[in-house]
Design a protein around this motif. Sequence first.
Motif, PDB file in Angstrom:
ATOM      1  N   UNK A   1       0.747  -1.350   0.101  1.00 37.03           N
ATOM      2  CA  UNK A   1      -0.038  -0.072   0.028  1.00 37.03           C
ATOM      3  C   UNK A   1       0.826   1.197  -0.132  1.00 37.03           C
ATOM      4  N   UNK A   2       2.123   1.191  -0.589  1.00 33.07           N
ATOM      5  CA  UNK A   2       2.824   2.266  -0.663  1.00 33.07           C
ATOM      6  C   UNK A   2       3.362   2.611  -1.996  1.00 33.07           C
ATOM      7  N   UNK A   3       3.867   3.647  -2.264  1.00 29.30           N
ATOM      8  CA  UNK A   3       4.632   4.141  -3.577  1.00 29.30           C
ATOM      9  C   UNK A   3       5.864   4.003  -3.417  1.00 29.30           C
ATOM     10  N   UNK A   4       6.720   3.897  -4.787  1.00 30.32           N
ATOM     11  CA  UNK A   4       8.004   3.720  -4.610  1.00 30.32           C
ATOM     12  C   UNK A   4       8.825   4.746  -3.992  1.00 30.32           C
ATOM     13  N   UNK A   5       9.624   4.693  -3.012  1.00 26.81           N
ATOM     14  CA  UNK A   5      10.017   6.045  -2.384  1.00 26.81           C
ATOM     15  C   UNK A   5      11.009   6.663  -3.411  1.00 26.81           C
ATOM     16  N   UNK A   6      11.610   6.436  -4.440  1.00 25.82           N
ATOM     17  CA  UNK A   6      12.238   7.277  -5.129  1.00 25.82           C
ATOM     18  C   UNK A   6      11.307   8.267  -6.022  1.00 25.82           C
ATOM     19  N   UNK A   7      10.076   7.633  -6.336  1.00 23.08           N
ATOM     20  CA  UNK A   7       9.067   8.546  -6.835  1.00 23.08           C
ATOM     21  C   UNK A   7       8.662   9.711  -6.215  1.00 23.08           C
ATOM     22  N   UNK A   8       8.131   9.302  -4.614  1.00 20.91           N
ATOM     23  CA  UNK A   8       7.524  10.030  -3.759  1.00 20.91           C
ATOM     24  C   UNK A   8       8.554  10.939  -3.525  1.00 20.91           C
ATOM     25  N   UNK A   9       9.910  10.828  -3.707  1.00 21.44           N
ATOM     26  CA  UNK A   9      11.004  11.830  -3.071  1.00 21.44           C
ATOM     27  C   UNK A   9      11.094  12.928  -4.265  1.00 21.44           C
TER      28      UNK A   9
END
Length: 654
Positions: free
Chosen positions: A594-602
């Motif tokens: 239920x999370x988005x890839x951290x690189x995209x979020x950052x």
Amino acid sequence: MAAAEPHLSLPHDFLRTVIARASDDSPPTRMAVEAIRAAPPGTDRDGLAMSLLTGPLAKSAPEWLLAMAVESDLSREPRPHVTTERMDLSRVALSHQACPEAYRAQVLQKCPEARLGALGRREGGAALIHAVVTELRRRSTSRLPIAPELLKDPTPAQVVLGEHGLHEDVFVAALDCLPIGPDRHDGEEDVDTWMDRHRAATDAWESMWDGVLRAQTEHHRRLLEWSATHPAADRVVREHLLGSIPWHVEPALLEEVAAHDLESFERAVLVTRVSRSCRDGLTPTQARERYADALAAASQEERDYVERFLDEEMQSESIQTVLCRLAVGWVERAGSQTWRFLLNPGEARRYGRPREWLASQELVAALATRFASICLSALTLWEPEPASRYRVVRDLGWLHALLVHLPEVTEETRQRARLVVEDTKRSLATRSSTYGHPSSHSAWEENQRAEKLMATILPLVTDPVPALPGRRTASLGDPQSIRFRQLADADEAVLVAYLDRHAGNDALVEEALLSFAARPYRKSLTFDDVLARHSAPEQTLLDLTLHLRRRLGGGPELRGSWAEIMLARPECPPELLRLLPAWSAVKARGPRYDTTHPAVAAYVSEVLGDSDAAWQRFAASPMSHAGPGAWHRLGDLLGAAVDGVAWPAPPPGR
């Protein structure tokens, strides 16, 4: 309250264990005999009786016990969905040395054929086997010519041969009692009527032997010895062993049958050459003289065979047309029927699973190579179909076998193979223009098979040939026309071999990279392994992602897969990340479902910063799961959201 009824015997399981080493007059043996007298019919009683008859009473047993054992089996209702009868207890009782011969014969006369076959298994004693053979012959006094009705209402011998594990004496006796082959024309019956009946009888003959061979896998060699003296059965038996159930044939026998079959090809070649010389102007006498050496080297049987086609009545144009392509016709039939599984062992499956072969993979491959070598002879004899509105679509399985299994394929061979394919294309086109659509279901199947084989053969004649014979299925065609979906369908070893053969072809490497979007997971080959083959690896990732809609296309799965591949790499720099399809990027999964890839979020957080307006605009952007909006690049939308300008158009497609 009534007292509990006392036990009259020890448990049967206990008794069976004890009497295994007891004498015939020991207390536990006597107790077991009395227990059987008192026990109701059932598996417990049968098991105890079997233990007695094979243990302490193996040499001497009361007749009532033998009769009880037989009656127990005979009174049992047949089990549903079971093709063979279990008559183990009766087999032991009727094989017992204390069993009277008259009683044995009486029981067998009452047995249905299926149970007669079960009693004729190899475990039976000599007296029982002899009695089964006698009874089978008594029931088979008249041998009928085969007819379709005998498949629905089989003779006793047919039923008995459906039982696995027959004693050899019973097996041979049943063979001798089978129906005989289709009858010949008697000179009086209407020819058309006889032909229809003969075709149906021939089909029944083939079907009967197919069933026998499938049931009697342990007797294949004995059956072949028997059929050698029964010409009507010999050809059918050999063809079924080779073409219907080769995985059940023991290796040495399979090799013998295959070699025998290939010998008939040489005879077909000789007939083809002789017939063509007659077609081209020689008289039969002149043809004999031209091929005198070949005829002299042939066996008497082969010479007689060729001579049949040199008779004057065999010189008609229609017959000559058939004879002039006899060798090619031989490999066509063999490639699609008798040799089909040997050439394509992967097609031998049961319930979707590969068959387990008695023969080794090496032997099967060697036989396929041997067949391919004779196909080369057939290829040299191949002639185009004559021009006609009714051209025949010929089977190309043999040509595929030649190109896949031949140790070396020369350019001359490939060129001639192209001619065969082109001629088949013309036949398909003629059939289509004549009828508009296939005239029957069988014609439709022929067309489909021809189209499929041509699609497989063409890459084999355009792609450089791999070194190993039998692995030429690695040919994928001209690298200039290959697309990523074809590479995605290829086996890993095939893909690696293909890339090796075309080393330095950056365009091919790019298609191979795109193929990971359609097939992300391979056993050992990784995306970075393929990327390392490119002359400019990092730049090509930018170019492919920039033009992803044109180069990849497809639906959400392909876009999402490509985004995940990029994000899974050791490093996904901002200049690459911003080129990803926006929706696919923001939906790329993070460490939890239920999370988005951290690189995209950052990256998104960094670009939009603390601007509420930018975040609101980005949320209202035209990115979407499907349709043109699905191709918007992440960086383009983020830039428009920050700058407050109109949304850009989606990237162009092909």
